[in-house]
Scaffold this active site. Structure first.
Site, PDB file in Angstrom:
ATOM      1  CD  GLU A  95      50.370  73.468 -16.746  1.00 41.65           C
ATOM      2  OE1 GLU A  95      49.237  73.000 -16.482  1.00 41.65           O
ATOM      3  OE2 GLU A  95      50.659  74.668 -16.602  1.00 41.65           O
ATOM      4  CE  LYS A 112      46.276  76.803 -12.405  1.00 42.67           C
ATOM      5  NZ  LYS A 112      45.970  75.606 -13.239  1.00 42.67           N
TER       6      LYS A 112
END
Length: 230
Positions: A59, A148
């Protein structure tokens, strides 16, 4: 019982379109490396070090200068070896630009309906951030692929057990405070994968360009995931 719930989530029937294949790939990897670097020029070396250690889900946060260009470069050079995504996405335009550059998943620090809708509309996975049970359920019901839990530093694995007791169908990923030692605790508590930043890619290792140290960290994380899933 927890093991059965986890197995059900991993084995849930899916039509094999590209989005769902991407989700399976992300879940299989188990570790999302969160890269918040001082320069996009460092991304290829850091990514190669992670891949060498077995971490292939990467990411790139938008706080990295020229993050979109960096994503495009990683996809071009390492797209066959790694799954590249974008993080810290706060608006739909950035979301669209990152996906056009090749990002396969979009991570946000909080749930924003517009960002989430943009990710879905452009065929990327959506991993919005949430903290409370209300926020988690709201993001999940909107169609998040994984929620998340951020910041998870002060919450601990026990929080996941508590949340998943009434919400066993929700896929949760902790970000914040995750290291190689506590990875098994998070996974055993019900996390489907973990997000790791500075404990995986330390700032001092990046500053010194100590790529072997990052590879060693990546190996420790992947081995922890493998051991926990056995």
């Amino acid at each position: 019982m927890l093991a059965a719930r986890l197995a059900a989530r991993y084995a849930a029937p899916m039509a094999e379109n590209s989005n769902e294949r991407a989700l399976k790939r992300l879940l299989r990897g188990g570790v999302v490396a969160v890269l918040r670097l001082p320069s996009a020029d460092l991304l290829p070396d850091v990514a190669r070090a992670l891949i060498a250690g077995g971490v292939t889900t990467i990411e790139v946060t938008t706080t990295t200068p020229n993050a979109i260009g960096g994503i495009a470069r990683l996809v071009r050079e390492l797209g066959q070896e790694a799954m590249i995504g974008v993080g810290t996405v706060l608006d739909a335009q950035t979301c669209r630009q990152a996906i056009e550059a090749g990002a396969e998943y979009v991570v946000s620090p909080a749930f924003d309906e517009v960002v989430h809708a943009a990710a879905k509309a452009h065929g990327a996975l959506s991993l919005p951030g949430a903290m409370t049970p209300t926020e988690i359920l709201r993001a999940w019901n909107a169609g998040a692929d994984i929620v998340k839990v951020f910041p998870s530093t002060a919450l601990g694995p026990g929080y996941f057990k508590d949340v998943l007791a009434p919400l066993p169908h929700v896929r949760l990923m902790p970000t914040g405070g995750v290291d190689a030692k506590n990875v098994p605790d998070w996974l055993k508590a019900g996390a489907v994968c973990v997000g790791a930043g500075s404990n995986l890619v330390p700032k001092d290792a990046v500053a010194k360009k100590d790529w072997p140290a990052i590879t060693a960290n990546a190996k420790a994380f992947t081995e922890a995931v493998r051991a926990a899933r056995k």
